[in-house]
Design an enzyme around this catalytic site. Structure first.
Site, mmCIF file in Angstrom:
data_model
loop_
_atom_site.group_PDB
_atom_site.id
_atom_site.type_symbol
_atom_site.label_atom_id
_atom_site.label_comp_id
_atom_site.label_asym_id
_atom_site.label_seq_id
_atom_site.Cartn_x
_atom_site.Cartn_y
_atom_site.Cartn_z
ATOM 1 N N ARG A 55 31.983 -24.256 -56.066
ATOM 2 C CA ARG A 55 31.334 -23.359 -57.111
ATOM 3 C C ARG A 55 29.591 -23.402 -56.310
ATOM 4 O O ARG A 55 29.099 -22.529 -55.797
ATOM 5 C CB ARG A 55 31.483 -23.269 -58.087
ATOM 6 N N THR A 56 29.470 -24.717 -56.456
ATOM 7 C CA THR A 56 28.135 -24.937 -55.528
ATOM 8 C C THR A 56 28.380 -24.532 -54.208
ATOM 9 O O THR A 56 27.203 -23.552 -54.094
ATOM 10 C CB THR A 56 27.646 -26.613 -55.744
ATOM 11 N N LYS A 103 31.537 -41.134 -37.389
ATOM 12 C CA LYS A 103 31.687 -42.394 -36.403
ATOM 13 C C LYS A 103 30.507 -43.599 -36.590
ATOM 14 O O LYS A 103 29.596 -44.417 -36.015
ATOM 15 C CB LYS A 103 30.395 -41.475 -35.284
ATOM 16 N N ARG A 158 25.236 -32.236 -51.396
ATOM 17 C CA ARG A 158 25.799 -33.574 -52.216
ATOM 18 C C ARG A 158 26.112 -34.306 -51.456
ATOM 19 O O ARG A 158 26.715 -34.662 -50.551
ATOM 20 C CB ARG A 158 26.958 -32.252 -52.918
ATOM 21 N N HIS A 165 22.432 -33.100 -60.910
ATOM 22 C CA HIS A 165 21.802 -31.429 -60.282
ATOM 23 C C HIS A 165 21.685 -30.398 -60.264
ATOM 24 O O HIS A 165 21.830 -29.763 -61.483
ATOM 25 C CB HIS A 165 24.023 -31.450 -60.636
HETATM 26 C C1 NCD Z 1 30.116 -30.133 -61.794
HETATM 27 C C2 NCD Z 1 29.180 -31.160 -60.855
HETATM 28 O O1 NCD Z 1 30.044 -31.479 -59.065
HETATM 29 O O2 NCD Z 1 28.793 -32.427 -61.089
HETATM 30 N N1 NCD Z 1 30.371 -29.213 -60.999
HETATM 31 C C3 NCD Z 1 29.721 -27.893 -60.430
HETATM 32 O O3 NCD Z 1 28.744 -27.975 -59.078
HETATM 33 N N2 NCD Z 1 29.903 -26.836 -61.210
HETATM 34 C C4 NCD Z 1 30.737 -30.400 -62.708
HETATM 35 C C5 NCD Z 1 32.217 -31.760 -62.203
HETATM 36 O O4 NCD Z 1 32.068 -31.511 -61.192
HETATM 37 O O5 NCD Z 1 32.487 -32.101 -63.148
#
Ligand code: NCD
Length: 303
Positions: A53-54, A82, A103, A131
């Site tokens: 999703r993100t 590397k 991320r 997040h």
């Molecule tokens: C979440 C995350 O990555 O923290 N996912 C997201 O971005 N919607 C929640 C999760 O992974 O449980």
């Protein structure tokens, strides 16, 4: 927002949040008006952890405004393999893009990386830390369905490792909300987060059971147990499968209860709930696009 980076929800003011949500509302009402606003802009995607999703909604957001992405791709096929340091990677990639979305599995990594770059950097999850862009779409979803003031919210599941929980809890301190945290004893909110929420004057209650709280809730925000963050698989197995809801559980809920989840779900919400009016999680995921369009628009310099 701190120096035009978005690292944590802790520093977000009500005005910061409302600016994004209001802009997202405009984008959602008239998506065509945003098309072409960022023609030629490039968004750098650095995902050191899995994402659906993100990553995809940030890509959709910049493309819907006429921009494009440059994507590091899987860690295994990047120079990280590397032995390149994170600082070097971001210093290089900032030369390829107008903003970065990152991320990474280490808590604190986004803040560290932001110190090496001048382009805006958005933390799309740093380990069990924060997040914040997820929080903005969570708040947008709550605002459109329940309103953000005089809100009673239950946040349930993995409150220790769940970064979406930490960000959401901080952001909600800007509004008139009562927060109930429901988890096994071993997955309670980290002490520092609990301390900060008290300092912010928030009404915070912790429970190990949803039962007594459920009828009072306007929103129930369910989360996945973050299996990948457990140092020991046997510890995960002790709590896996607890804190699930289904249509029977919701028999005691208000008929207006909204059930949210950042997704992906594993087994926390029975599929029967999907067919009820309580379910907001797919709409919540879809809201990622207008909210991230609004966020990028503001960070890239919208008027
Ligand atoms: C979440 C995350 O990555 O923290 N996912 C997201 O971005 N919607 C929640 C999760 O992974 O449980």
């Amino acid at each position: 927002m701190d120096q035009n980076h978005l690292i944590s929800a802790k520093g977000l003011s009500r005005a910061d949040i409302e600016a994004v949500l209001d802009r997202a509302g405009e984008v959602a009402a008239d998506p065509a008006a945003a098309a072409g606003r960022h023609e030629g802009s490039l968004l750098g995607l650095l995902f050191f952890e899995p994402s659906t999703r993100t990553k995809m909604s940030f890509a959709a957001a910049v493309k819907r405004m006429g921009g494009d992405i440059v994507d590091m791709g899987p860690v295994d096929s990047s120079s990280v393999k590397k032995g390149e340091s994170l600082a070097d990677t971001v210093r290089v990639v900032e030369g390829y893009a107008d903003a970065l979305v990152m991320r990474h599995p280490s808590e604190g990594s986004a803040r560290m990386a932001s110190e090496f770059v001048d382009v805006p950097l958005i933390n799309a999850g740093d380990g069990a830390g924060q997040h914040p862009s997820q929080t903005l779409l969570d708040l947008y979803t709550i605002r459109e369905s329940a309103g953000l003031d005089d809100l009673t919210i239950g946040i349930m599941g993995d409150l220790k490792y769940g970064r979406t929980v930490h960000s959401l809890a901080y952001a909600l301190t800007n509004f008139d909300t009562r927060q109930h945290f429901i988890s096994p004893e071993s997955l309670k909110l980290p002490r520092n987060v609990r301390y900060d929420l008290h300092e912010a004057g928030s009404e915070v209650k912790e429970h190990t059971d949803l039962g007594a709280t459920l009828p009072s809730l306007d929103v129930l925000y369910v989360t996945r147990i973050q299996r990948e963050r457990f140092p020991d698989e046997s510890e995960y197995r002790q709590v896996a499968g607890e804190y699930q809801i289904d249509t029977d559980t919701l028999a005691d809920a208000s008929e207006d209860l909204r059930v949210m989840h950042p997704l992906p779900r594993v087994d926390e919400i029975g599929h029967g709930v999907d067919e009820t009016d309580h379910a907001r999680y797919f709409q919540q995921a879809h809201n990622g696009v207008p909210v991230r369009m609004a966020l990028l628009d503001l960070m890239l310099g919208g008027d």
